[in-house]
Design an enzyme around this catalytic site. Structure first.
Site, PDB file in Angstrom:
ATOM      1  N   TYR A 140      -7.164  38.114  59.817  1.00  0.00           N
ATOM      2  CA  TYR A 140      -7.530  38.194  58.397  1.00  0.00           C
ATOM      3  C   TYR A 140      -6.313  38.798  57.693  1.00  0.00           C
ATOM      4  CZ  TYR A 140      -9.912  39.807  54.160  1.00  0.00           C
ATOM      5  OH  TYR A 140     -10.261  40.041  52.847  1.00  0.00           O
ATOM      6  N   ASP A 181      -8.392  33.671  57.917  1.00  0.00           N
ATOM      7  CA  ASP A 181      -8.069  33.694  56.495  1.00  0.00           C
ATOM      8  C   ASP A 181      -6.614  34.133  56.352  1.00  0.00           C
ATOM      9  OD1 ASP A 181      -7.855  34.001  53.789  1.00  0.00           O
ATOM     10  OD2 ASP A 181      -9.437  35.502  53.588  1.00  0.00           O
ATOM     11  N   ASN A 183      -4.948  33.836  53.529  1.00  0.00           N
ATOM     12  CA  ASN A 183      -4.807  34.306  52.148  1.00  0.00           C
ATOM     13  C   ASN A 183      -3.628  33.664  51.423  1.00  0.00           C
ATOM     14  OD1 ASN A 183      -6.556  36.026  50.653  1.00  0.00           O
ATOM     15  ND2 ASN A 183      -6.358  37.581  52.236  1.00  0.00           N
ATOM     16  N   HIS A 288     -16.282  32.517  51.082  1.00  0.00           N
ATOM     17  CA  HIS A 288     -15.544  31.584  51.935  1.00  0.00           C
ATOM     18  C   HIS A 288     -16.553  30.709  52.675  1.00  0.00           C
ATOM     19  CE1 HIS A 288     -11.384  33.491  52.026  1.00  0.00           C
ATOM     20  NE2 HIS A 288     -12.108  34.331  51.295  1.00  0.00           N
TER      21      HIS A 288
END
Length: 497
Positions: A140, A181, A183, A288
């Site tokens: 993450y 993720d 980002n 998400h």
């Protein structure tokens, strides 16, 4: 040949605003849309039929975290928390850290202090019967807040550490999958409003992904990255394939979002074994949506779970715990214990002195007036000395006033009645207006200029001179400016009440 299904459930978990991101690894025993989030979030239930590997949340003020759920058929041979190796226990770890001389020890501790990475290593068997090693990096990645430039630097260093570890694992002969993720929306096709964003291609995160990824059609000898975006490998021109939408602006109904969640695999693994890569935008429960991939390999489970697995923790043993396990005996040094006893003695002495003062301050009844019987209620009321009662025999002195005529008395009565009626009317109107303001409810919402529909009220939360002010905006969800069903640009400050 059995298939192996990877499915990432991004930001799902119990009792947290931005909770865990989880991964399920196992044979496809159920359809993708049946893989619900309760299957991952309940660690105790998962441990009964698999292994649950949590990435520990080491900074209480932050909310990231990752966890990996593995079925019995895909039990990992090794597991490790973090990318730097500083959190490794050297017992069942993955290893292969690469050259990290460019990082300081303090920087590595900071990058691994937020529980953003969890590695599991598995044995797989290909269609040719060859047994190979597969390392999954569940991540993450940090978000770069525009108002905090130091977080952008932190994000880029985390990217660099992730790439260093992944390339070291590849060099050691293991296949590698990076799932989670990241980002960052890589290409303009991965972001709905990329045209209106300044310097989209110059973003440091996108440049890093350019160096990490390669096009499946490129030759292996050319200068390309070691990994492939598996979804774009199967859907290279699919528009509107997003995984993240703003909850505040209600952008999901109109699919006004971006793709931040990826399943990245090394070139050889993706080209030889990946059969599909998919998104599940219909699965609700988070800002998400899940992402996943299907591989044409079978897993070779380990004989026992790695030490990091939660089935070795008492909380997930499946037996009831005693409350004494949650209590820890406080060991005090003699100096601290003596000072605590002195403080306790001083407190008791002070309490006795306060009680004595209260007793002495109480009024004592006199001997003559002391009566234990119930007092009469009239004894509490005394006639006022400042307003002596007039004697009935008292004669008022003559003031020499002339008596009024009958007409004057009638006129005085009429004026007095009119004054009373006017006063009663004013009082009634005042009372009516008060109850109307109380029971009438809030004032009607203004209509937006684009659709002529009632607006919604919002509050400014950004620090600045307008912090806490209310304003009105269009109630429709955010969407493309060309879509008439999306939110218009109406804005109106609310007048202070």
């Amino acid at each position: 040949m059995k298939e192996l299904r990877l499915q990432g459930l991004s930001r799902v978990g119990p009792g947290s605003r931005e909770p865990f991101m989880a991964l399920e690894l196992g044979e496809p025993s159920v359809e993708p849309h049946l893989m619900k989030m309760t299957q991952v979030t309940v660690g105790a239930t998962g441990c009964a039929t698999g292994c649950w590997l949590p990435g520990l949340l080491r900074v209480p003020c932050l909310s990231p975290g990752v966890a990996t759920f593995c079925k019995d058929s895909a039990t990992p041979v090794a597991a490790e928390e973090g990318l730097s190796g500083l959190l490794a226990t050297h017992n069942g770890d993955v290893g292969c850290y690469g050259n990290m001389d460019e990082f300081t020890q303090e920087e590595l501790r900071a990058l691994d202090s937020e529980g953003r990475a969890l590695l599991t290593q598995h044995k797989i068997r290909t269609s040719e019967g060859k047994e190979k090693t597969l390392t999954l990096i569940n991540v993450y990645c940090p978000h770069a807040d525009p108002g905090k430039p130091e977080r952008l630097a932190f994000k880029m260093r985390f990217y660099r550490l992730l790439q260093t570890r992944a390339e070291a694992l590849l060099a050691a002969g293991s296949h590698v999958i990076i799932l989670g993720d990241l980002n960052t929306a890589h290409r303009p096709i991965d972001h709905w409003d990329a045209v209106n964003l300044e310097c989209f291609e110059d973003d440091p995160g996108r440049k890093w992904m350019d160096s990490l990824l390669s096009n499946p059609g490129c030759q292996a000898e050319s200068h390309v990255g070691p990994f492939i975006d598996s979804y774009r490998c199967f859907q290279p021109k699919q528009e509107g394939a997003f995984t993240c939408w703003s909850v505040v602006s209600g952008a999901r109904p109109l699919n006004y979002g971006c793709r931040l969640d990826y399943v990245l695999g090394d070139r050889t693994l993706v080209i030889d074994t990946f059969q599909a890569s998919f998104l599940l935008p219909e699965v609700m429960g988070s800002d998400h949506c899940p992402v996943g991939a299907v591989l044409s390999v079978s897993s070779v489970p380990a004989k026992q779970c790695p030490p990091l697995c939660t089935r070795f923790l008492p909380e997930f043993a499946g037996t009831q715990l005693k409350i004494l396990r949650f209590l820890v005996r406080l060991e005090q040094d003699p100096v601290f214990r003596q000072s605590a006893l002195q403080l306790s003695d001083q407190t008791q002495v002070q309490m006795r002195q306060n009680k004595a003062r209260v007793r002495s301050a109480r009024p004592r009844p006199s001997q003559a007036g002391s009566s234990r019987g119930q007092k009469n209620l009239r004894s509490y009321f005394q006639p006022s000395s400042s307003h002596p009662q007039a004697s009935p025999n008292l004669e008022l002195p003559s003031l020499g006033m002339t008596p009024k005529t009958q007409e004057e008395e009638v006129m005085a009565k009429v004026v007095e009645e009119q004054a009373k009626a006017s006063e009663a009317k004013d009082e009634k109107e005042l009372r009516t207006s008060f109850w109307k303001s109380v029971l009438g409810g809030p004032s009607p919402m203004p209509l937006c200029g684009g659709h002529g529909e009632p607006c919604v009220m919002r509050t400014v939360k950004k620090p600045g001179p307008n912090l806490g002010r209310h304003f009105y905006m269009c109630a429709r969800p955010r969407g493309p400016p060309t879509d008439p069903a999306s939110r218009c640009n109406f804005f109106l400050w609310s007048r202070p009440s």
